[in-house]
Design a protein around this motif. Structure first.
Motif, mmCIF file in Angstrom:
data_model
loop_
_atom_site.group_PDB
_atom_site.id
_atom_site.type_symbol
_atom_site.label_atom_id
_atom_site.label_comp_id
_atom_site.label_asym_id
_atom_site.label_seq_id
_atom_site.Cartn_x
_atom_site.Cartn_y
_atom_site.Cartn_z
ATOM 1 N N ARG A 134 50.499 28.999 39.817
ATOM 2 C CA ARG A 134 49.403 29.956 39.709
ATOM 3 C C ARG A 134 48.911 30.183 38.278
ATOM 4 O O ARG A 134 47.705 30.210 38.024
ATOM 5 C CB ARG A 134 49.818 31.284 40.341
ATOM 6 C CG ARG A 134 48.643 32.214 40.604
ATOM 7 C CD ARG A 134 49.088 33.485 41.295
ATOM 8 N NE ARG A 134 49.574 33.260 42.636
ATOM 9 C CZ ARG A 134 48.782 33.165 43.697
ATOM 10 N NH1 ARG A 134 47.474 33.225 43.546
ATOM 11 N NH2 ARG A 134 49.302 32.996 44.895
ATOM 12 N N ASP A 135 49.808 30.344 37.321
ATOM 13 C CA ASP A 135 49.374 30.628 35.949
ATOM 14 C C ASP A 135 48.558 29.471 35.375
ATOM 15 O O ASP A 135 47.508 29.679 34.747
ATOM 16 C CB ASP A 135 50.583 30.908 35.058
ATOM 17 C CG ASP A 135 51.218 32.260 35.355
ATOM 18 O OD1 ASP A 135 50.579 33.084 36.038
ATOM 19 O OD2 ASP A 135 52.361 32.484 34.917
ATOM 20 N N ALA A 136 49.042 28.242 35.599
ATOM 21 C CA ALA A 136 48.302 27.081 35.096
ATOM 22 C C ALA A 136 46.947 26.965 35.786
ATOM 23 O O ALA A 136 45.943 26.606 35.150
ATOM 24 C CB ALA A 136 49.119 25.812 35.308
ATOM 25 N N TYR A 137 46.907 27.279 37.086
ATOM 26 C CA TYR A 137 45.637 27.214 37.815
ATOM 27 C C TYR A 137 44.646 28.231 37.265
ATOM 28 O O TYR A 137 43.469 27.911 37.023
ATOM 29 C CB TYR A 137 45.868 27.446 39.302
ATOM 30 C CG TYR A 137 44.584 27.671 40.066
ATOM 31 C CD1 TYR A 137 43.612 26.672 40.133
ATOM 32 C CD2 TYR A 137 44.322 28.889 40.690
ATOM 33 C CE1 TYR A 137 42.418 26.875 40.812
ATOM 34 C CE2 TYR A 137 43.140 29.094 41.369
ATOM 35 C CZ TYR A 137 42.192 28.090 41.433
ATOM 36 O OH TYR A 137 41.012 28.298 42.097
ATOM 37 N N LYS A 138 45.099 29.466 37.057
ATOM 38 C CA LYS A 138 44.184 30.494 36.552
ATOM 39 C C LYS A 138 43.629 30.114 35.180
ATOM 40 O O LYS A 138 42.440 30.317 34.899
ATOM 41 C CB LYS A 138 44.903 31.834 36.477
ATOM 42 C CG LYS A 138 45.156 32.475 37.833
ATOM 43 C CD LYS A 138 45.848 33.819 37.669
ATOM 44 C CE LYS A 138 46.049 34.497 39.021
ATOM 45 N NZ LYS A 138 46.761 35.808 38.871
ATOM 46 N N ALA A 139 44.493 29.561 34.338
ATOM 47 C CA ALA A 139 44.040 29.158 33.010
ATOM 48 C C ALA A 139 43.004 28.043 33.092
ATOM 49 O O ALA A 139 41.970 28.074 32.407
ATOM 50 C CB ALA A 139 45.230 28.720 32.159
ATOM 51 N N GLU A 140 43.260 27.052 33.945
ATOM 52 C CA GLU A 140 42.327 25.931 34.075
ATOM 53 C C GLU A 140 41.030 26.368 34.740
ATOM 54 O O GLU A 140 39.940 25.894 34.370
ATOM 55 C CB GLU A 140 42.987 24.804 34.870
ATOM 56 C CG GLU A 140 42.187 23.516 34.933
ATOM 57 C CD GLU A 140 41.986 22.856 33.589
ATOM 58 O OE1 GLU A 140 41.064 22.020 33.473
ATOM 59 O OE2 GLU A 140 42.753 23.155 32.637
ATOM 60 N N LEU A 141 41.118 27.269 35.713
ATOM 61 C CA LEU A 141 39.916 27.807 36.345
ATOM 62 C C LEU A 141 39.007 28.439 35.304
ATOM 63 O O LEU A 141 37.798 28.181 35.272
ATOM 64 C CB LEU A 141 40.319 28.835 37.403
ATOM 65 C CG LEU A 141 39.197 29.661 38.035
ATOM 66 C CD1 LEU A 141 38.268 28.781 38.859
ATOM 67 C CD2 LEU A 141 39.781 30.778 38.902
ATOM 68 N N GLY A 142 39.588 29.258 34.425
ATOM 69 C CA GLY A 142 38.787 29.895 33.385
ATOM 70 C C GLY A 142 38.133 28.892 32.460
ATOM 71 O O GLY A 142 36.960 29.030 32.101
ATOM 72 N N LEU A 143 38.879 27.853 32.073
ATOM 73 C CA LEU A 143 38.319 26.834 31.192
ATOM 74 C C LEU A 143 37.154 26.109 31.854
ATOM 75 O O LEU A 143 36.112 25.865 31.232
ATOM 76 C CB LEU A 143 39.408 25.831 30.807
ATOM 77 C CG LEU A 143 40.454 26.307 29.803
ATOM 78 C CD1 LEU A 143 41.548 25.248 29.663
ATOM 79 C CD2 LEU A 143 39.808 26.595 28.450
#
Length: 291
Positions: A134-143
């Motif tokens: 989840r954390d990696a997904y949220k970060a990539e989503l924002g980028l």
């Protein structure tokens, strides 16, 4: 009653709920499981790639799309049992199962519960066990949202029941664009996904929340150890949900392999259709000795 069905029909379940289902193609049976949880069936384009090799079954999960039962409650045990009632209604003794995203996890849980009814599993773009992705997904989503991040956040802050249809469409298109390989085609792929939406269908937020929470009832890794059929994992290298999050699940499955397709995201059949088709056929087509 529905054995041998071609086309679409409503399958009535024991508790009175009705599941919209469609069957197409010829060959050994394969059921495709959509993700979400809480979305509708959007897998017609994937089914079209497989028609020449399989009888392909798709359905809207309970409370989703054209199916009834939207008030819930929603549990994984119920979702697994719903699947098996679809199998029985269509007259299949055994079938192969291909699940996408949340549907990939549902495929593994079904194979663990009913090992005698599953010939093989294709696990497509699942997120593995737990919430480590989840954390990696949220970060990539924002980028990937880039300058649209503030607009997406504003739309997402509106309660789902209060968003207008136009706002919901805009929010989904912004978010779903990030699921594909970053390119000029990503927006078009997101629009094609949106256009699979049945008229008037909405994302079932209750199903999403309750099914996701129910994952904690039985550890997926423990369930995976009971899967006796081969499981083929298929991922896109550009999926914003990191494919490495499934490492522990790959290790827990007794007979599993993994392929990561470059230049593909969360829906690899959209960007790498020929390769995705070949992988699924290789994973699910019965061998002469198994037939």
């Amino acid at each position: 009653m529905l054995a041998g069905m071609k086309g679409a029909a409503m399958i009535r379940l024991r508790d009175g709920a009705g599941l919209w289902a469609a069957s197409s193609g010829t060959g050994p049976p394969v059921v495709l499981l959509h993700g979400g949880p809480g979305l509708w069936d959007y897998l017609a384009p994937l089914a079209a790639l497989l028609h020449g090799e399989f009888t392909v079954v798709r359905f809207d999960q309970r409370g989703c799309g054209r199916s009834t039962g939207s008030s819930g409650p929603f549990t994984i045990g119920q979702a697994v049992d719903d699947m098996d009632q679809v199998r029985s209604a269509l007259g299949f003794g055994r079938w192969a199962v291909a699940g996408h995203s949340w549907g990939a996890e549902l495929a593994v849980r079904y194979a663990a519960r009913h090992p005698d009814r599953v010939t093989a599993v294709a696990y497509i773009a699942g997120v593995g066990a737990g919430n480590g992705f989840r954390d990696a997904y949220k970060a990539e989503l924002g980028l990937r949202l880039g300058p649209d991040r503030e607009r997406w956040a504003a739309l997402s802050a509106i309660p789902a029941a209060d968003r207008t249809p136009t706002e919901e469409r805009e929010r989904c298109l912004l978010q779903w664009r990030t699921d594909f390989s970053p390119s000029s085609d990503a927006g078009g792929h997101a629009l094609a996904l949106w256009e699979t939406r049945p008229p008037g269908a909405v994302i079932n937020i209750a199903a999403n929340r309750e099914l996701w929470n129910d994952r904690e009832t039985e550890d997926l890794l423990r369930a995976a150890a009971r899967v006796t059929c081969p499981v083929t994992m298929i991922f896109g290298s550009d999926d914003p949900r990191p494919w490495m999050a499934a490492d522990s699940l790959l290790a827990a499955l007794p007979d599993a392999s993994r392929t990561v397709l470059t230049a593909a995201g969360h829906a690899p059949w959209a960007e790498r259709p020929t390769d995705t088709r070949s992988l699924i056929i290789g994973a699910l087509k019965p061998t002469p000795s198994a037939g």
